[in-house]
Design a protein around this motif. Structure first.
Motif, mmCIF file in Angstrom:
data_model
loop_
_atom_site.group_PDB
_atom_site.id
_atom_site.type_symbol
_atom_site.label_atom_id
_atom_site.label_comp_id
_atom_site.label_asym_id
_atom_site.label_seq_id
_atom_site.Cartn_x
_atom_site.Cartn_y
_atom_site.Cartn_z
ATOM 1 N N PRO A 14 -9.173 51.323 51.408
ATOM 2 C CA PRO A 14 -10.266 51.860 50.611
ATOM 3 C C PRO A 14 -10.890 52.834 51.547
ATOM 4 C CG PRO A 14 -10.170 49.452 50.524
ATOM 5 C CD PRO A 14 -9.140 49.911 51.301
ATOM 6 N N VAL B 197 -8.837 51.836 40.638
ATOM 7 C CA VAL B 197 -9.865 52.514 41.057
ATOM 8 C C VAL B 197 -10.640 53.523 40.424
ATOM 9 C CG1 VAL B 197 -10.489 53.762 43.392
ATOM 10 C CG2 VAL B 197 -8.416 52.094 43.311
ATOM 11 N N ILE C 133 -13.094 49.389 43.149
ATOM 12 C CA ILE C 133 -12.202 48.763 42.971
ATOM 13 C C ILE C 133 -11.828 47.487 42.394
ATOM 14 C CG2 ILE C 133 -9.881 48.163 44.487
ATOM 15 C CD1 ILE C 133 -10.839 50.233 46.709
#
Length: 612
Positions: A153, A211, A216
């Motif tokens: 991420p 995503v 997410i």
């Protein structure tokens, strides 16, 4: 089979980041030596390296479809073994195809079913789809975790790749390894979602990661469920035979040369026999390959894991099925070569510490790649059918830890190579205990199961969700490092589901390990293999290998300021290298191998270690 990578950013303009995307994609060149491609939009950038297996002229990636509401673009790694049936189904639903590749089938499957395309696939796969219609990225991994898949991420999106090295090529990803990363290396428990690198995660097997601008989200689309088994013994054996035959036939489909990895054990021999019969029907001869060590058969000494050498059984199988067989013979010099070790570490991105079992596998695959592009393997049969010795050892079965650890030396002894302060910070024993409790809590049981059946279901679940994932990652990363696709028939989810729910009494109905597999495939096995006791992947017994390790370790000891000694106990290592090579214990040998892996890994990756 390929390498994939990509970058999604909902704030940046990624059309300006082609140089970074190219660098990420280049790290996957070994996984895909045949072709490369990229696809870039303002908020999504996809990279692909291709190993051409099916439809060699077509199937180029990234592959995209244009819709009235926006483009759908995909990068895909793996094989969908049922793509022919899916193609027919999708054609009937109005889809048209421009290639003969399974990649295009999966992409159209997503267009038709969305994320539910995962429910339709039989195979090994890791793929990412950018759907401009909703400005979202969808990442999907196969049910058993055969194909690796990682993501990281970022502040406004995500980085992803088949391997961590693709993600680490982006400056947004820092090369930081925390305490949990190191704990896992020594614990040997394969925590789901774990990555050695801080802030990086696996896409877990059987999972969809979505995503979008809101963040997410993850969803599990497949897991091991407990369901009643109603078939009797004869029907169960027949069903296993039917499944195995269908699976091997499907996994032989390729437009490139194929072979089987033959060890002389029940698992690989069963695959070999079924594959040879199928190819004979098509007028072809099967190729088989094995790894062996000079002098191993003549000087073999039984140990706690291996009763017999592999070679006589390999010869029996090759003779019975008439395969074109080749032994890849290795000596201590090749097994201990620092350049080979570094190649393995570069392939796996971690200092695994498995020594000659890693380097021999890499050298075997490298030799095979000169003649074949696809290899079928017997990997995972022990996890599916209950073949390891600890499945049948009462002490290991009843231990309050992972069974494969119960059969080994204590954790405190396996971490003796570490400095005392590092051991205290990592507290590997406590980490293993926590992971064991977490793993056991995830197992579903049926009402009315006996205490033994409940225990064996738990042990099977631990192996299918933990242990096997370590081996699958090792095999994929080592084989793809030389551009070889390894397929694993025993990981077909239909077989896994069926056998998982077969009672332990049926799995061992003849009083031996892997009864179902033994009886289902005995028609293609020589009697010697049908009667053989489980023997794991071979390891050299040549004392020359230990001597070579000690010599390399002495050279490392001369480097007084090497960062490795922030982890490794110099006194322990000094004692290990001064011991007579013939008297070095297996624990000491493993420790030296692990130390050398750490040494080269630190040099190759230059990570920041954060043990706080």
């Amino acid at each position: 089979m390929c390498g994939i990578t990509g970058w999604v950013s909902f704030e940046a303009d990624l059309t300006r980041e082609r140089e970074t995307l190219d660098a990420m994609t280049a790290t996957m060149s070994c996984r895909g030596p045949d072709d490369e491609g990229t696809w870039v939009a303002p908020h999504a950038a996809l990279g692909h390296r291709r190993l051409a297996i099916i439809d060699l002229p077509g199937g180029r990636q990234p592959m995209s479809l244009r819709t009235p509401s926006g483009d759908i673009a995909m990068v895909y790694s793996g094989e969908a073994y049922n793509f022919t049936e899916l193609r027919k189904q999708l054609t009937g639903l109005g889809h048209g195809f421009e290639t003969d590749s399974d990649t295009e089938v999966v992409l159209h499957g997503y267009l038709e079913w969305g994320e539910a395309v995962a429910d339709h696939l039989n195979g090994m796969y890791a793929f990412a789809i950018w759907d401009a219609r909703d400005e979202k990225l969808v990442m999907i991994r196969d049910r058993m975790g055969i194909k690796p898949f990682y993501y990281h991420p970022t502040r406004d999106g995500v980085l992803f790749g088949s391997e961590p090295k693709a993600i680490l090529a982006n400056p947004l990803a820092r090369k930081v390894v925390g305490a949990d990363g190191l704990r896992e290396l020594f614990a040997f428990v394969k925590t789901p979602g774990w990555s050695l690198w801080k802030d990086m995660h696996e896409v877990e097997p059987g999972t969809i990661v979505r995503v979008d601008a809101s963040g997410i989200q993850t969803r599990t689309y497949w897991k091991l469920d407990a369901v009643p088994h109603t078939d009797d013994q004869e029907t169960t054996v027949a069903r296993v035979r039917e499944l195995m035959t269908d699976i091997v036939h499907r996994q032989l489909v390729a437009d490139v040369p194929r072979c089987v990895l033959l060890s002389g054990g029940l698992d690989s021999s069963a695959v070999t026999g079924l594959a040879a019969a199928r190819l004979a029907e098509q007028g072809e001869q099967l190729r088989t390959f094995s790894v062996d060590f000079f002098g191993q058969e003549e000087n073999f000494q039984p140990d706690e894991m291996r009763d017999t050498p592999d070679s006589p059984f390999i010869r029996d199988v090759a003779k019975l099925v008439g395969s074109a067989h080749k032994d890849v013979m290795l000596d201590p010099g090749a097994l201990s070569d620092p350049d080979v070790r570094r190649a393995v570490i570069g392939a796996r991105d971690i200092p695994a510490g498995l020594g000659d079992m890693d380097t021999s596998l890499y050298l075997l695959f490298k030799a095979i790649r000169g003649e074949s592009t696809v290899a079928l393997s017997g990997e995972s049969a022990d996890e599916v059918f209950g073949g390891y010795r600890w499945f049948h050892d009462e002490t290991a079965r009843n231990a309050d830890t992972f069974p494969w650890l119960a059969m080994q030396t204590g954790l405190h002894e396996r971490t003796n190579m570490l400095r005392a302060d590092v051991r205290d910070k990592l507290s590997v024993d406590g980490y293993v205990a926590d992971q064991y409790r977490t793993a056991v809590a995830r197992v579903e049981h049926l009402d009315g199961e006996s205490e033994l059946e409940r225990r064996m279901r738990t042990i099977c679940h631990l192996h299918l969700t933990r242990f096997v994932r370590m081996l699958l990652d090792r095999k994929d990363r080592t084989s793809m490092a030389v551009g070889l696709e390894v397929r694993v028939p025993f990981c077909d989810h239909r077989l896994v589901e069926y056998v998982y729910n077969t009672p332990w009494s049926l799995k061992t109905f003849d009083g031996r390990e892997k009864s179902l597999l033994r009886h289902a495939t005995k028609h293609v096995l020589p009697q010697s293999v049908a009667d053989r006791v489980k023997s794991p992947y071979p390891s050299t017994q040549d004392v020359g290998y230990v001597a070579a390790l000690q010599l390399q370790a002495k050279e490392v000891l001369a480097e007084h300021d090497n960062p490795m000694f922030t982890l490794v106990d110099r006194t322990w290592l000094t004692g290990a290298v001064e011991t007579d090579p013939g008297s070095v214990t297996s624990l000491e040998r493993h420790g030296i191998d692990r130390m050398l892996d750490l040494y080269h890994w630190l040099d190759l990756y230059r990570p920041e270690l954060d043990l706080s």
